[in-house]
Design an enzyme around this catalytic site. Sequence first.
Site, PDB file in Angstrom:
ATOM      1  N   SER A 164      15.431 -19.613 -72.796  1.00 53.57           N
ATOM      2  CA  SER A 164      15.690 -20.511 -73.926  1.00 53.57           C
ATOM      3  C   SER A 164      15.577 -21.957 -73.463  1.00 53.57           C
ATOM      4  O   SER A 164      16.316 -22.398 -72.572  1.00 53.57           O
ATOM      5  CB  SER A 164      17.091 -20.285 -74.468  1.00 53.57           C
TER       6      SER A 164
ATOM      7  N   HIS B  38      11.658 -19.016 -75.719  1.00 52.05           N
ATOM      8  CA  HIS B  38      12.622 -18.920 -76.820  1.00 52.05           C
ATOM      9  C   HIS B  38      12.986 -20.329 -77.284  1.00 52.05           C
ATOM     10  O   HIS B  38      13.551 -21.123 -76.524  1.00 52.05           O
ATOM     11  CB  HIS B  38      13.860 -18.160 -76.329  1.00 52.05           C
TER      12      HIS B  38
HETATM   13  C1  DX5 Z   1      22.638 -20.094 -78.770  1.00 47.38           C
HETATM   14  C2  DX5 Z   1      21.167 -19.923 -78.579  1.00 47.38           C
HETATM   15  C3  DX5 Z   1      20.805 -19.284 -77.320  1.00 47.38           C
HETATM   16  C4  DX5 Z   1      21.221 -20.050 -76.081  1.00 47.38           C
HETATM   17  C5  DX5 Z   1      21.431 -19.083 -74.974  1.00 47.38           C
HETATM   18  O1  DX5 Z   1      22.842 -20.657 -80.008  1.00 47.38           O
HETATM   19  O2  DX5 Z   1      20.626 -19.149 -79.631  1.00 47.38           O
HETATM   20  O3  DX5 Z   1      19.427 -18.987 -77.286  1.00 47.38           O
HETATM   21  O4  DX5 Z   1      20.271 -20.984 -75.681  1.00 47.38           O
HETATM   22  O5  DX5 Z   1      21.896 -19.762 -73.871  1.00 47.38           O
HETATM   23  P1  DX5 Z   1      22.647 -19.006 -72.694  1.00 47.38           P
HETATM   24  O6  DX5 Z   1      21.708 -18.011 -72.125  1.00 47.38           O
HETATM   25  O7  DX5 Z   1      23.011 -20.101 -71.754  1.00 47.38           O
HETATM   26  O8  DX5 Z   1      23.859 -18.348 -73.313  1.00 47.38           O
HETATM   27 ZN    ZN Z   2      18.536 -18.385 -79.426  1.00 48.20          ZN
END
Ligand code: DX5
Ligand code: ZN
Length: 217
Positions: A9, A34
């Site tokens: 992400s 992502h």
């Molecule tokens: C949260 C997002 C996720 C986030 C995940 O709202 O949809 O995609 O970036 O980040 P991590 O892996 O750090 O939990």
């Molecule tokens: Zn996400």
Amino acid sequence: MKNIKIAPSILSANFAKMGEEVRSLEQCGADLVHCDVMDGVFVNNITFGIKMVEDLRKITTLPLDCHLMIVHPEKYVERFAKAGADIITVHWEACQDNLKEVLMLIKSTGVKCGAVINPDTPVEKIKDVILLCDMVLVMSVFPGFGGQKFIPSALDKLREIRKIIDESGKEIDLQIDGGVTAENVAEIKAAGANVIVAGSAVFKAEDRAEMIQKLKE
Ligand code: DX5
Ligand code: ZN
């Protein structure tokens, strides 16, 4: 064994160097990018939108997986598709009774579609649309921020959805998003997820390639 795909992400990337960040993901073995689109209304944070997708499209061949955390996603679906999104996922919480219609709208643009549920939304809410999706996304944190802790009840939802997918014989991806680490990824995959979103785990890793590999194997 299912084909595991890693979708870092870019919420956790340095926004001032986004081009370099995405190229680095490509070199480090990421399967998808992502893209967390947040509007400050559906969630309590603001990120980026159509223009980011359009510009990233020019610099990467990786599929752009656009997770829309916005109200009225139907208003923007066509523009995200035109900008170069490969997959667009929309929340049940944002669409409710219109979810099927919005998914069909996404499909009509030629882009893959997906339904998303928050940690406090039961699988029941999307049961009717699971088999219309190219991907189903189970949130394992409340959306809005990276770096939160994985909510374990997501594992039961993964198992429930995986069963529905497997019984249908269709090729539908099952994605998990939020709080994924090298430590919990094995049980997440065992529960049936095959597309793994990881923000902070990848971007905070000393060696991104090694982390992506670890999450994948
Ligand atoms: C949260 C997002 C996720 C986030 C995940 O709202 O949809 O995609 O970036 O980040 P991590 O892996 O750090 O939990
Ligand atoms: Zn996400």
